[in-house]
Motif scaffolding. Sequence first.
Motif, PDB file in Angstrom:
ATOM      1  N   SER A 120     -17.115  -9.538 -67.444  1.00  0.00           N
ATOM      2  CA  SER A 120     -15.787  -9.135 -67.455  1.00  0.00           C
ATOM      3  C   SER A 120     -15.082  -8.676 -68.831  1.00  0.00           C
ATOM      4  O   SER A 120     -14.594  -7.652 -69.023  1.00  0.00           O
ATOM      5  CB  SER A 120     -14.694  -9.949 -66.935  1.00  0.00           C
ATOM      6  OG  SER A 120     -13.292  -9.418 -66.841  1.00  0.00           O
ATOM      7  N   THR A 121     -15.307  -9.576 -69.917  1.00  0.00           N
ATOM      8  CA  THR A 121     -15.184  -9.186 -71.238  1.00  0.00           C
ATOM      9  C   THR A 121     -15.885  -7.883 -71.645  1.00  0.00           C
ATOM     10  O   THR A 121     -15.363  -7.124 -72.308  1.00  0.00           O
ATOM     11  CB  THR A 121     -15.560 -10.458 -72.026  1.00  0.00           C
ATOM     12  OG1 THR A 121     -14.759 -11.641 -71.557  1.00  0.00           O
ATOM     13  CG2 THR A 121     -15.113  -9.919 -73.711  1.00  0.00           C
ATOM     14  N   ASN A 154     -14.419  -4.879 -69.911  1.00  0.00           N
ATOM     15  CA  ASN A 154     -13.095  -4.598 -70.671  1.00  0.00           C
ATOM     16  C   ASN A 154     -13.065  -4.134 -72.283  1.00  0.00           C
ATOM     17  O   ASN A 154     -12.329  -3.051 -72.296  1.00  0.00           O
ATOM     18  CB  ASN A 154     -11.922  -6.147 -70.867  1.00  0.00           C
ATOM     19  CG  ASN A 154     -11.622  -6.603 -69.641  1.00  0.00           C
ATOM     20  OD1 ASN A 154     -11.485  -5.979 -68.675  1.00  0.00           O
ATOM     21  ND2 ASN A 154     -11.399  -7.815 -69.307  1.00  0.00           N
ATOM     22  N   ARG A 181     -14.190  -0.433 -71.574  1.00  0.00           N
ATOM     23  CA  ARG A 181     -13.198   0.440 -71.177  1.00  0.00           C
ATOM     24  C   ARG A 181     -12.149   0.810 -71.983  1.00  0.00           C
ATOM     25  O   ARG A 181     -11.643   2.139 -72.093  1.00  0.00           O
ATOM     26  CB  ARG A 181     -12.458  -0.344 -69.904  1.00  0.00           C
ATOM     27  CG  ARG A 181     -13.174  -0.030 -68.543  1.00  0.00           C
ATOM     28  CD  ARG A 181     -12.554  -1.132 -67.605  1.00  0.00           C
ATOM     29  NE  ARG A 181     -12.944  -0.734 -66.323  1.00  0.00           N
ATOM     30  CZ  ARG A 181     -13.065  -1.583 -65.118  1.00  0.00           C
ATOM     31  NH1 ARG A 181     -12.572  -2.832 -65.493  1.00  0.00           N
ATOM     32  NH2 ARG A 181     -13.506  -1.441 -64.148  1.00  0.00           N
ATOM     33  N   GLU A 182     -11.960  -0.061 -73.161  1.00  0.00           N
ATOM     34  CA  GLU A 182     -11.046   0.401 -74.182  1.00  0.00           C
ATOM     35  C   GLU A 182     -11.730   1.720 -74.891  1.00  0.00           C
ATOM     36  O   GLU A 182     -10.823   2.519 -75.576  1.00  0.00           O
ATOM     37  CB  GLU A 182     -10.991  -0.643 -75.014  1.00  0.00           C
ATOM     38  CG  GLU A 182     -10.169  -1.942 -74.721  1.00  0.00           C
ATOM     39  CD  GLU A 182     -10.322  -3.008 -75.653  1.00  0.00           C
ATOM     40  OE1 GLU A 182     -10.871  -2.862 -76.993  1.00  0.00           O
ATOM     41  OE2 GLU A 182      -9.668  -3.988 -75.502  1.00  0.00           O
ATOM     42  N   ASP A 192     -14.153 -14.191 -69.842  1.00  0.00           N
ATOM     43  CA  ASP A 192     -12.634 -13.876 -69.696  1.00  0.00           C
ATOM     44  C   ASP A 192     -11.770 -14.903 -69.158  1.00  0.00           C
ATOM     45  O   ASP A 192     -12.186 -15.401 -67.976  1.00  0.00           O
ATOM     46  CB  ASP A 192     -12.672 -12.621 -68.557  1.00  0.00           C
ATOM     47  CG  ASP A 192     -11.437 -11.846 -68.648  1.00  0.00           C
ATOM     48  OD1 ASP A 192     -10.504 -12.496 -68.862  1.00  0.00           O
ATOM     49  OD2 ASP A 192     -11.613 -10.752 -67.862  1.00  0.00           O
TER      50      ASP A 192
END
Length: 555
Positions: free
Chosen positions: A61-62, A65, A68-69, A304
Amino acid sequence: MLLNKRLLSLFTIVALSSPLPLLAKQVNVAILATSDVHGRMLPWDYGTDKADLSGSYAQISTFVNQFREHHPNVILVDAGDIIQDNQIERFHDVKNHPAIEALNTMKYDIMVLGNHEFNFGMPVVDKIVAEFKGKTLAANIFYKDSGKAYLPATSIIEKDGVKIGFIGATTPFVPEYEDKTGYVKQMEFTMPIPEIQKQVEKLKQQHVDAIVLVTHMGVDNENNKPGTGVADVANQVPDIDVIIAGHNHQNISEKVINNVLITEPHRYGTVVSVVDLTFDLEKNKTSLVNKKAETQPVKSYAADPAIEKIYAPYHQQLREIANQVIGETDRDLVPQQMIHGIPAIYLEETGLTHLLNAVQLYYSGADVTSVLVDNKKAILNKGPITRKDIANNYQYTAGETSIFEVTGQDLKDYMEWSAAYFAQVQPGDKNYQYDPIRGASKYMTYDMFGGVKYTIDLTQPVGERIKNLTLLNGQAITADMKLKLGMNAYRYEMLVKKGGPLEGRRVEPTWDSRTAFGDEQGTIRNMTIKYITDVKKGKITDESNHNWQVNGIKP
């Protein structure tokens, strides 16, 4: 941590290496894929009750994330085996399954069912499909009575003007895995290639710009049955652009077969497959001009907090279970001395190795068994025995016992291969060591045997070290003797593959513990717990009888 710089530059490199026609627009779409995470929600092993930072959904998940940035066009998919192993199967009946809640929090777009999703019956499968907010796909699962599809076969996702068609498929061997449970008797799992071919044609009619197969199937055919591996899919359905594979627990960054790009994201959440698709968008045409894949490890990423929060109550329950007392031993079962850097447990029969082999002999009815203790700091001292003690000393979570009918020569060749884990002891040697190649591997390839008596003489060359090999009753094991060998199937495959000590001598197992007792209860870990509680009534002592020892290494 910051996202890997090499990964961040991947899309830029592709752009620079792919000159565009004048006025064409370039669009990059990333597909991030996971598979076979098997209950690794947090970086924690609930068998041993220890942190395991090698991989988990929380770390994934981290990673996602952060990715996606930097990349606006991201599609997230999972190829199955989500809700089984690492004790998560205890929670399949809770109102909101924690794994599916995590996938929803991470905004997964596509989920495909693995064979282990069916371990708990169709009501559980129905439940997780209903809870998942993305699309669950299956092109080859149907209701037997009506012939209707159980799930949608395809989904089209559009990113920045690019339409990508996804097809889902599951290994057709699920009915065989669940033969004894009857859990899928009302379902039909068809051979995948004909169904995939149909869906490819339908997607082409919908004018998609790329076709991606997400499947719980490995590269190679399963059980040597044609059409059950994605290599065959790629060769027979060349209009597929990308295949996300799973099931076989292989770390495949990128493999191209028949111009089809294949990637497989290993197992246990250790890596994410990152697929980069580059498209040229012209006035009346969109073209896929480049495709590339790479598996990225997540071991350096922090968990996360959002996923930690979801799993917090389950984490606490599982830790309490790991510390449950299942019995006691009246003496230490593993000598703790190191002899020239080699643990004593590898040099003679101990209470622990006797126990693990006794468990297999008892439940399988084998003549001979073998066991691996892949923990050079194995310990089981006098006093209470907990569940985590078993897992700590037998670290292969999925390890089971399968019976293979072999000859005495097969057994001796296997034992000689195992004994070759050690280097030969030369006259005057004081620097004893493992074989430099096998000893340096992260995988232990030294097994210890039950049901037999033997000596390993390390002063002898490889292939001539097993001495005085007999059954426990003293009967000599001859080359043509027929024996039932109980061992882990994964190790057996290592022995019979090309270059292995039993190459060309493959036989099918006549029995296996996971079929006999279930996927979970049939593991060596759980059989050992059952043996201690039910057979030994919680009382364990050192029953080793010096049935084997290693000679040539002096204290």
